[in-house]
Structures are given as C-alpha cells and as structure tokens.
Design a protein around this motif. Structure first.
Motif, PDB file in Angstrom:
ATOM      1  N   TYR A  36      30.702 -17.682  22.722  1.00  0.00           N
ATOM      2  CA  TYR A  36      31.936 -18.113  22.062  1.00  0.00           C
ATOM      3  C   TYR A  36      31.601 -19.081  20.932  1.00  0.00           C
ATOM      4  CZ  TYR A  36      36.446 -20.454  21.392  1.00  0.00           C
ATOM      5  OH  TYR A  36      37.592 -20.982  20.849  1.00  0.00           O
ATOM      6  N   VAL A  37      32.304 -18.928  19.818  1.00  0.00           N
ATOM      7  CA  VAL A  37      32.154 -19.842  18.684  1.00  0.00           C
ATOM      8  C   VAL A  37      33.542 -20.278  18.242  1.00  0.00           C
ATOM      9  CG1 VAL A  37      31.384 -20.083  16.287  1.00  0.00           C
ATOM     10  CG2 VAL A  37      30.007 -18.759  17.909  1.00  0.00           C
ATOM     11  N   GLU A  38      33.744 -21.586  18.146  1.00  0.00           N
ATOM     12  CA  GLU A  38      34.996 -22.142  17.633  1.00  0.00           C
ATOM     13  C   GLU A  38      34.691 -22.761  16.276  1.00  0.00           C
ATOM     14  OE1 GLU A  38      37.460 -26.101  18.617  1.00  0.00           O
ATOM     15  OE2 GLU A  38      37.299 -24.706  20.294  1.00  0.00           O
ATOM     16  N   LEU A  39      35.481 -22.374  15.270  1.00  0.00           N
ATOM     17  CA  LEU A  39      35.255 -22.839  13.905  1.00  0.00           C
ATOM     18  C   LEU A  39      36.449 -23.671  13.426  1.00  0.00           C
ATOM     19  CD1 LEU A  39      33.826 -19.492  12.526  1.00  0.00           C
ATOM     20  CD2 LEU A  39      32.555 -21.542  13.130  1.00  0.00           C
ATOM     21  N   PRO A  40      36.244 -24.498  12.405  1.00  0.00           N
ATOM     22  CA  PRO A  40      37.338 -25.331  11.903  1.00  0.00           C
ATOM     23  C   PRO A  40      38.347 -24.498  11.118  1.00  0.00           C
ATOM     24  CG  PRO A  40      35.445 -25.554  10.475  1.00  0.00           C
ATOM     25  CD  PRO A  40      35.011 -24.701  11.646  1.00  0.00           C
ATOM     26  N   GLU A  41      39.469 -25.113  10.787  1.00  0.00           N
ATOM     27  CA  GLU A  41      40.477 -24.465   9.962  1.00  0.00           C
ATOM     28  C   GLU A  41      40.036 -24.488   8.500  1.00  0.00           C
ATOM     29  OE1 GLU A  41      43.541 -23.138  10.975  1.00  0.00           O
ATOM     30  OE2 GLU A  41      42.802 -23.435  13.014  1.00  0.00           O
ATOM     31  N   VAL A  42      40.358 -23.435   7.773  1.00  0.00           N
ATOM     32  CA  VAL A  42      40.143 -23.442   6.331  1.00  0.00           C
ATOM     33  C   VAL A  42      41.041 -24.534   5.755  1.00  0.00           C
ATOM     34  CG1 VAL A  42      40.493 -22.126   4.203  1.00  0.00           C
ATOM     35  CG2 VAL A  42      39.466 -21.024   6.208  1.00  0.00           C
ATOM     36  N   GLY A  43      40.500 -25.316   4.845  1.00  0.00           N
ATOM     37  CA  GLY A  43      41.239 -26.429   4.257  1.00  0.00           C
ATOM     38  C   GLY A  43      40.971 -27.762   4.936  1.00  0.00           C
ATOM     39  N   ALA A  44      40.254 -27.738   6.074  1.00  0.00           N
ATOM     40  CA  ALA A  44      39.960 -28.982   6.794  1.00  0.00           C
ATOM     41  C   ALA A  44      39.030 -29.854   5.954  1.00  0.00           C
ATOM     42  CB  ALA A  44      39.314 -28.672   8.145  1.00  0.00           C
ATOM     43  N   GLU A  45      39.352 -31.126   5.887  1.00  0.00           N
ATOM     44  CA  GLU A  45      38.479 -32.104   5.227  1.00  0.00           C
ATOM     45  C   GLU A  45      37.508 -32.637   6.273  1.00  0.00           C
ATOM     46  OE1 GLU A  45      38.192 -33.208   2.090  1.00  0.00           O
ATOM     47  OE2 GLU A  45      39.867 -32.079   1.259  1.00  0.00           O
ATOM     48  N   MET A  46      36.241 -32.541   5.997  1.00  0.00           N
ATOM     49  CA  MET A  46      35.210 -32.988   6.930  1.00  0.00           C
ATOM     50  C   MET A  46      34.495 -34.208   6.353  1.00  0.00           C
ATOM     51  SD  MET A  46      34.727 -30.860   9.557  1.00  0.00           S
ATOM     52  CE  MET A  46      35.881 -29.580   9.979  1.00  0.00           C
ATOM     53  N   ALA A  47      34.227 -35.173   7.218  1.00  0.00           N
ATOM     54  CA  ALA A  47      33.340 -36.270   6.857  1.00  0.00           C
ATOM     55  C   ALA A  47      32.011 -36.011   7.546  1.00  0.00           C
ATOM     56  CB  ALA A  47      33.930 -37.606   7.313  1.00  0.00           C
ATOM     57  N   GLN A  48      30.941 -36.496   6.954  1.00  0.00           N
ATOM     58  CA  GLN A  48      29.622 -36.317   7.549  1.00  0.00           C
ATOM     59  C   GLN A  48      29.653 -36.782   9.000  1.00  0.00           C
ATOM     60  OE1 GLN A  48      26.460 -38.881   6.033  1.00  0.00           O
ATOM     61  NE2 GLN A  48      25.110 -37.100   5.967  1.00  0.00           N
TER      62      GLN A  48
END
Length: 123
Positions: A36-48
């Motif tokens: 299983y792989v869970e990925l973030p939403e498109v448009g999500a702002e990520m910080a390091q």
C-alpha cells in the motif's frame, strides 16, 4: 538532472525547478513487499521534513518525508493501483510525487550518491 538523497532514505531528482521524489532502493529492501502507498494531495504545501506519504509492506509501515520545501503538483497514481512497483523500480518509475522546488538552498543539506552510499555503510 541532479539526484540527491536524504538520511530518511528518500531520493530527489531536480530538473528545471521540478523535484521528483521517491524512496531509495535501500528503503524498499528494508520494507520488503510493498502492499500500500498513500500519497499527498495535489496542491499540498510541504515543508522540509513534513510527512509526504506512507508506504506499507507486509513487514512494516514507514513514512515518506519531503526532502525540501515545495508544492505538490503531481502524484504517481499508478502506485495506488500497483504498490508493488515500488519493489520493482524504486528509483525510477515508482516515484511518489513531483513538487515545485520551494527553497533550492535546501538541496545543499542533502547527500549526493557517494555520500549516501557512505552513509548506508554506517548502518
């Protein structure tokens, strides 16, 4: 295209302000068969260092972290259907997400291939 590695076992390949992120071959070997792989939403702002996804295997679950700041603009939807691709080609077609590079200076904090290999030898 330049590829960098984190000590959390993500790889990041950067070209023209776009970063492609996935987990290293070492990480997938440690996990075993990915189910299983869970990925973030498109448009999500990520910080390091933010959690950018989860990989589950028959052995364990592991978080995937954003190696740099940026905005997710594409995810690898194929991994939802075929998570086992991570075992087949972790540093190629089984990339997790693409993001716009937010702070290019953070790349200098990551490891090059030789430094990552040396890091693995300490584990």
């Amino acid at each position: 295209m330049t590829t960098y590695y984190s000590k959390d076992h993500e790889w990041i390949s950067v070209e023209a302000g776009v970063a492609t992120v996935g987990i290293t071959a070492y990480a997938q070997e440690q996990l075993g068969d990915v189910v299983y792989v869970e990925l973030p939403e498109v448009g999500a702002e990520m910080a390091q260092g933010d959690e950018a996804g989860v990989v589950e295997s028959v052995k364990a679950a592991s978080e995937v972290y954003a190696p740099i700041d940026g905005e997710v603009f594409e995810i690898n939807e194929a991994l939802a259907e075929e998570p086992g691709k991570v075992n087949e080609d972790p540093e190629g077609s089984a990339w997790f997400l693409k993001m716009k590079v937010g702070d290019e200076s953070q790349l200098s904090e990551l490891l090059d291939a030789a430094a990552y290999k040396a890091f693995l030898e300490t584990l």
